[in-house]
Write a protein that holds these residues in place. Structure first.
Motif, PDB file in Angstrom:
ATOM      1  N   TRP A   1       0.814  -1.208   0.000  1.00 33.46           N
ATOM      2  CA  TRP A   1       0.000   0.000   0.000  1.00 33.46           C
ATOM      3  C   TRP A   1       0.853   1.265   0.000  1.00 33.46           C
ATOM      4  CZ3 TRP A   1       0.886  -2.959   4.311  1.00 33.46           C
ATOM      5  CH2 TRP A   1       1.285  -2.336   5.489  1.00 33.46           C
ATOM      6  N   ILE A   2       0.208   2.348  -0.453  1.00 37.11           N
ATOM      7  CA  ILE A   2       0.807   3.683  -0.465  1.00 37.11           C
ATOM      8  C   ILE A   2       0.177   4.485   0.658  1.00 37.11           C
ATOM      9  CG2 ILE A   2       1.129   5.812  -1.790  1.00 37.11           C
ATOM     10  CD1 ILE A   2       0.733   4.068  -4.333  1.00 37.11           C
ATOM     11  N   ASN A   3       0.995   5.085   1.504  1.00 40.32           N
ATOM     12  CA  ASN A   3       0.499   5.929   2.590  1.00 40.32           C
ATOM     13  C   ASN A   3       0.528   7.383   2.132  1.00 40.32           C
ATOM     14  OD1 ASN A   3      -0.037   7.366   4.901  1.00 40.32           O
ATOM     15  ND2 ASN A   3       1.351   6.206   6.205  1.00 40.32           N
ATOM     16  N   HIS A   4      -0.657   7.988   2.030  1.00 36.93           N
ATOM     17  CA  HIS A   4      -0.756   9.385   1.602  1.00 36.93           C
ATOM     18  C   HIS A   4      -0.625  10.363   2.774  1.00 36.93           C
ATOM     19  CE1 HIS A   4      -1.866   7.963  -2.348  1.00 36.93           C
ATOM     20  NE2 HIS A   4      -2.876   7.271  -1.844  1.00 36.93           N
ATOM     21  N   GLY A   5      -0.444   9.812   3.984  1.00 32.29           N
ATOM     22  CA  GLY A   5      -0.267  10.663   5.154  1.00 32.29           C
ATOM     23  C   GLY A   5      -1.567  11.042   5.821  1.00 32.29           C
ATOM     24  N   GLN A   6      -1.460  11.825   6.849  1.00 29.05           N
ATOM     25  CA  GLN A   6      -2.635  12.280   7.602  1.00 29.05           C
ATOM     26  C   GLN A   6      -3.257  13.497   6.933  1.00 29.05           C
ATOM     27  OE1 GLN A   6      -2.792  12.297  12.108  1.00 29.05           O
ATOM     28  NE2 GLN A   6      -2.717  14.497  11.770  1.00 29.05           N
ATOM     29  N   SER A   7      -4.569  13.472   6.803  1.00 30.47           N
ATOM     30  CA  SER A   7      -5.318  14.584   6.194  1.00 30.47           C
ATOM     31  C   SER A   7      -4.693  15.029   4.865  1.00 30.47           C
ATOM     32  CB  SER A   7      -5.400  15.779   7.149  1.00 30.47           C
ATOM     33  OG  SER A   7      -5.909  15.400   8.404  1.00 30.47           O
ATOM     34  N   PRO A   8      -4.570  14.131   3.901  1.00 31.60           N
ATOM     35  CA  PRO A   8      -3.926  14.496   2.622  1.00 31.60           C
ATOM     36  C   PRO A   8      -4.720  15.567   1.878  1.00 31.60           C
ATOM     37  CG  PRO A   8      -5.056  12.402   2.411  1.00 31.60           C
ATOM     38  CD  PRO A   8      -5.096  12.750   3.866  1.00 31.60           C
ATOM     39  N   ASP A   9      -4.014  16.334   1.073  1.00 33.45           N
ATOM     40  CA  ASP A   9      -4.638  17.398   0.284  1.00 33.45           C
ATOM     41  C   ASP A   9      -4.186  17.258  -1.163  1.00 33.45           C
ATOM     42  OD1 ASP A   9      -5.906  19.687  -0.604  1.00 33.45           O
ATOM     43  OD2 ASP A   9      -4.362  21.048   0.161  1.00 33.45           O
TER      44      ASP A   9
END
Length: 273
Positions: free
Chosen positions: A124-132
């Protein structure tokens, strides 16, 4: 094409899949959330079947079991399936034992609470917290051996033309096929000789012939809202049919094609011209 809006929180994304003879392209854009939670895109999750190998920074290797983030991954290989990143990207990989119960997933009264334990593969790819406005692009090629990955991937015929919340499009240069998802009316310039413009949201496929002329056009309206669609292309397109008419405007160098779309039970169905 998938215009995703979560019913649970403020997570949105636009996702598209483009299928060719031996591979398919997965794209996501506009991945955004105002909730302070991690957002991930899963490439695959399945039972582990054999070794997992990756290429990171151009160096291939077999992975030990565990869960870890690997930097600058070029490709992942598991169970005769290859996952190519169109640009090097940090990827999480799990290849170890996992356990749980069907009740834990569904919370249904008739679901079994028996703990099941099996080896699992997940990437999986982690887009981070609260991605924009995050995005991703990768290519999946089934039935591919680890040995075949030694072939120079720079020769892959897939070219990403656009990956935005409004337009996702690719071209396969070997097959001369362009595929695009327009989430609103818009225009895409393929090269100096070819421009495509649509009057409304649609899904579009164009096949070119060896003489760089349009051989076939396929369109659909998945929203099932349109009775017709106006398509403009910067190629001379001289065809006639019962569900479309085309006109070449020489002074503009544009063909205007008006396509009648199906209605009733066939609403949303693809039309070939």
């Amino acid at each position: 094409g998938f215009d995703f809006k979560s019913i649970h929180d403020a997570l949105v994304a636009r996702k598209a899949w483009f299928f060719f003879d031996d591979q398919f392209v997965c794209m996501g854009s506009g991945i955004s959330s105002k909730v302070k939670k991690q957002v991930n895109t899963t490439l695959n999750q399945c039972l582990l079947n054999g070794n997992v190998s990756i290429s990171s920074k151009g160096k291939p290797r077999k992975l030990d079991s565990g869960t870890k983030m690997y930097p600058s991954v070029d490709w992942i290989h598991h169970d005769k399936i290859a996952y190519f990143l169109t640009r090097p990207q940090d990827i999480w990989v799990m290849n170890q034992k996992a356990e749980g119960s069907w009740w834990r997933i569904s919370k249904q009264s008739d679901a079994s609470k028996e703990i099941i334990s099996k080896d699992v593969f997940k990437a999986w790819i982690n887009h981070g917290q609260s991605p924009d406005n995050e995005k991703y692009e990768y290519i999946v090629r089934p039935n591919t051996s680890l040995k075949e990955l030694s072939i120079n991937e720079e020769l892959n015929p897939i070219v990403i033309l656009s990956n935005t919340p409004y337009l996702q499009a690719v071209i396969n240069t070997n097959l001369n096929i362009i595929q695009a998802v327009f989430y609103k009316s818009g225009k895409i310039i393929i090269d100096d000789d070819l421009m495509i413009q649509t009057s409304a949201p649609c899904i579009l496929m164009i096949q070119m012939n060896q003489n760089d002329q349009i051989n076939k056009i396929t369109v659909s309206d998945p929203n099932r809202e349109l009775s017709s669609l106006l398509l403009k292309v910067s190629k001379k397109f001289k065809k006639e049919g019962e569900n479309f008419n085309s006109k070449w405007i020489a002074e503009k160098g544009i063909s205007e094609i008006i396509i009648d779309l199906p209605d009733g039970n066939n609403s949303g169905k693809s039309i070939d011209i």
